[in-house]
Design a protein around this motif. Structure first.
Motif, PDB file in Angstrom:
ATOM      1  N   UNK A 377       0.848  -1.181   0.000  1.00  0.00           N
ATOM      2  CA  UNK A 377       0.000   0.000   0.000  1.00  0.00           C
ATOM      3  C   UNK A 377       0.886   1.234   0.000  1.00  0.00           C
ATOM      4  N   UNK A 378       1.381   1.581  -1.175  1.00  0.00           N
ATOM      5  CA  UNK A 378       2.320   2.683  -1.335  1.00  0.00           C
ATOM      6  C   UNK A 378       1.883   3.536  -2.516  1.00  0.00           C
ATOM      7  N   UNK A 379       2.309   4.786  -2.529  1.00  0.00           N
ATOM      8  CA  UNK A 379       1.903   5.699  -3.588  1.00  0.00           C
ATOM      9  C   UNK A 379       2.325   5.196  -4.960  1.00  0.00           C
ATOM     10  N   UNK A 380       3.500   4.595  -5.051  1.00  0.00           N
ATOM     11  CA  UNK A 380       3.960   4.049  -6.328  1.00  0.00           C
ATOM     12  C   UNK A 380       3.031   2.956  -6.829  1.00  0.00           C
ATOM     13  N   UNK A 381       2.333   2.322  -5.916  1.00  0.00           N
ATOM     14  CA  UNK A 381       1.439   1.227  -6.287  1.00  0.00           C
ATOM     15  C   UNK A 381       0.079   1.736  -6.731  1.00  0.00           C
ATOM     16  N   UNK A 382      -0.614   2.503  -5.862  1.00  0.00           N
ATOM     17  CA  UNK A 382      -1.991   2.860  -6.195  1.00  0.00           C
ATOM     18  C   UNK A 382      -2.098   4.071  -7.098  1.00  0.00           C
ATOM     19  N   UNK A 383      -1.107   4.967  -7.103  1.00  0.00           N
ATOM     20  CA  UNK A 383      -1.125   6.057  -8.073  1.00  0.00           C
ATOM     21  C   UNK A 383      -0.339   5.700  -9.334  1.00  0.00           C
ATOM     22  N   UNK A 384       0.726   4.938  -9.148  1.00  0.00           N
ATOM     23  CA  UNK A 384       1.601   4.634 -10.276  1.00  0.00           C
ATOM     24  C   UNK A 384       1.225   3.380 -11.027  1.00  0.00           C
ATOM     25  N   UNK A 385       1.327   2.219 -10.363  1.00  0.00           N
ATOM     26  CA  UNK A 385       1.213   0.934 -11.062  1.00  0.00           C
ATOM     27  C   UNK A 385      -0.219   0.500 -11.339  1.00  0.00           C
ATOM     28  N   UNK A 386      -1.162   0.811 -10.468  1.00  0.00           N
ATOM     29  CA  UNK A 386      -2.514   0.285 -10.610  1.00  0.00           C
ATOM     30  C   UNK A 386      -3.083   0.529 -12.000  1.00  0.00           C
ATOM     31  N   UNK A 387      -3.041   1.760 -12.454  1.00  0.00           N
ATOM     32  CA  UNK A 387      -3.668   2.091 -13.737  1.00  0.00           C
ATOM     33  C   UNK A 387      -2.679   2.247 -14.879  1.00  0.00           C
TER      34      UNK A 387
END
Length: 525
Positions: A377-387
């Protein structure tokens, strides 16, 4: 003449009968009656460094393999250490079985200071799972230890039965958020008439659309056939990422939180939502506005009431429902509509993920079409990688969506890699989240897993730092400094390095003889 079994052997034999080949956990004094039988029945035991890590690893194993993950702990503090992971699996409807001893059957009701004694261990776990069960005899074990729908079962047995408490915690995610019952409730079962009604509604739609959740993972081909018959764009929830490949012309990718997705849903005159609870944790802020008709399909009747009131609710398995829908739908001519929505959604995703785009592009280049990312649960994950990270297969992006825990990525990656040893798997971590389960680097090293572990280090809890600033509050208690992650990784038996050419670094790490920690210094966002 049948031979008698101890409770421990009966339990392990039952696991083997159900096809379990791997369990995660840490042995303890009270769980030892199970341990003599794992090797005898051909079950691999993976020694983690913390029970929470064992729970996340089992979760990752389950999401990738499609089979239930299994955790073995001892009593009291051990099973409570695993409770957060159990709650995460519950919130995301992931089948994970937790096994742990209980106090003896004749233990005093008010307690007597027994080692690891908990006031009410059953109730503690029942509060964060779909339920728990305690067995009182060896004969009861085979009856209690039966797989249910995606939710862990908790079977507890006293130590005097020669077995640990066995909790099968199956996450059903069957909570409702105060929705009114739609007219015509209860929902229709998956019958020919119900499918026919849904097919007519969708076929008559001018602007059809589909939202696919994690409940559709086993029905990717069937989903594609329905979407293609309708010419309907498909947006996936976080746990639905990759169900429709990113390069499919009808795929809008994953992530329900973009303004363009809200606009897309509002445009649809008929929307099919299947295998999703339309959760607030997927939407980030606010709920979707359904201006047209909403058709919902889910195997759990309670899910059909959650967060949005359907015009037609159908209880049924996603694969069977989609198969029958595809047969009932006429083909229609393609239009430019899906391409227009693809462009709008991807443009917004690119803006949101811009600070992490180089990392995401490197991941995509190294992983190819078959890779799996276990993300914390990190910014790189939900803002970066998710979409922005392309997903081409179900279970390509493992993320702790519902409960939103920290520390998930690394142990989940271990579980995923053990489930599919030939699949490229990468752990994507923030510096804050990694520290919750950093000890599992030693687990991955002991197993010799070729696992790249990317640490995107912004010096603290960046999301909370930003929220404090946006509120106008004093910004404090969020800075972690910059530990020497390279030295830490090496001390736990891993290769470790500061990132250079990240695509090359990840590619080399995927072929290494052990995990590789890759430290990426990131500016505060």
């Amino acid at each position: 003449m049948s031979r008698q079994m101890t409770g421990g052997e009966a339990l392990v034999a039952g696991l083997a009968t159900h096809g379990v080949d791997t369990v995660f956990g840490i042995p303890g004094t009270h769980s030892l009656p199970i341990y003599p039988y794992f090797q005898q029945y051909g079950i691999r035991h993976v020694l983690t460094r913390h029970e929470q890590g064992a729970g996340y690893a089992a979760d990752g194993y389950a999401r990738v393999s499609g089979r239930p993950g299994v955790v073995v702990t001892t009593t009291g503090p051990a099973i409570l250490n695993a409770a957060t992971a159990a709650a995460q699996s519950y919130s995301d409807s992931v089948p994970v079985l937790f096994l742990s001893p209980a106090v003896p059957v004749d233990h005093p009701g008010r307690g007597n200071g027994l080692l690891h004694e908990v006031k009410d261990q059953r109730a503690a776990m029942d509060a964060v799972t779909a339920g728990s069960h305690r067995v009182h005899s060896v004969q009861e074990i085979p009856v209690a230890a039966r797989w249910r729908r995606l939710s862990p079962i908790c079977v507890r047995a006293g130590r005097d039965l020669g077995i640990s408490m066995c909790r099968w915690i199956f996450s059903t995610g069957s909570r409702a958020y105060g929705c009114r019952r739609p007219s015509g409730w209860p929902p229709r079962s998956r019958t020919r008439a119900a499918i026919s009604e849904a097919a007519h509604m969708l076929a008559d739609a001018q602007f059809p659309g589909i939202i696919a959740g994690g409940g559709v993972r086993a029905a990717a081909a069937e989903l594609a056939r329905v979407a293609e018959s309708l010419g309907a764009p498909v947006i996936a929830s976080t746990n639905g990422k990759g169900i429709l490949p990113a390069d499919h012309p009808l795929s809008l990718g994953a992530g329900l939180h973009h303004r363009a997705v809200f606009d897309f849903v509002a445009e649809c005159d008929v929307l099919l939502a299947i295998g999703t609870e339309l959760a607030p944790s997927d939407l980030f802020a606010g709920g979707l506005e359904f201006r047209g008709k909403l058709v919902r399909v889910d195997i759990d009747p309670a899910q059909l009431l959650t967060n949005a009131e359907p015009d037609l609710a159908i209880v049924g398995d996603a694969r069977q429902a989609l198969t029958e829908l595809a047969l009932a739908l006429p083909a229609r001519e393609s239009t430019q509509r899906p391409a227009q929505w693809r462009e709008r959604v991807s443009a917004q995703a690119a803006i949101e993920g811009a600070p992490w785009r180089s990392i995401v592009d490197s991941l995509a280049a190294a992983l190819g079409r078959d890779g799996v990312v276990a993300a914390d649960n990190a910014m790189v994950s939900y803002y970066g990688a998710l979409s922005n990270l392309p997903g081409y297969r179900p279970g390509c992006f493992l993320f702790p969506t519902g409960l939103g825990t920290l520390g998930y990525g690394l142990p989940a990656a271990i579980g995923a890699k053990l489930a599919e040893p030939d699949t490229p798997v990468v752990a994507l971590e923030g510096d804050g989240g990694l520290m919750f389960t950093v000890a599992e680097l030693a687990t991955a090293a002991q197993l010799g897993l070729p696992l790249p572990v990317l640490i995107v280090d912004n010096g603290g809890y960046g999301e909370i730092r930003n929220e404090m600033a946006e509120r106008g509050d004093p910004v404090h208690a969020v800075d972690l400094g910059h530990p020497d992650f390279v030295a830490l990784g090496q001390s736990l038996g891993c290769h470790a390095m500061t990132a250079g050419d990240l695509t090359e670094d990840i590619t080399n790490a995927l072929a290494a003889d052990r995990p590789t920690l890759i430290h990426i210094q990131s500016a505060r966002r």
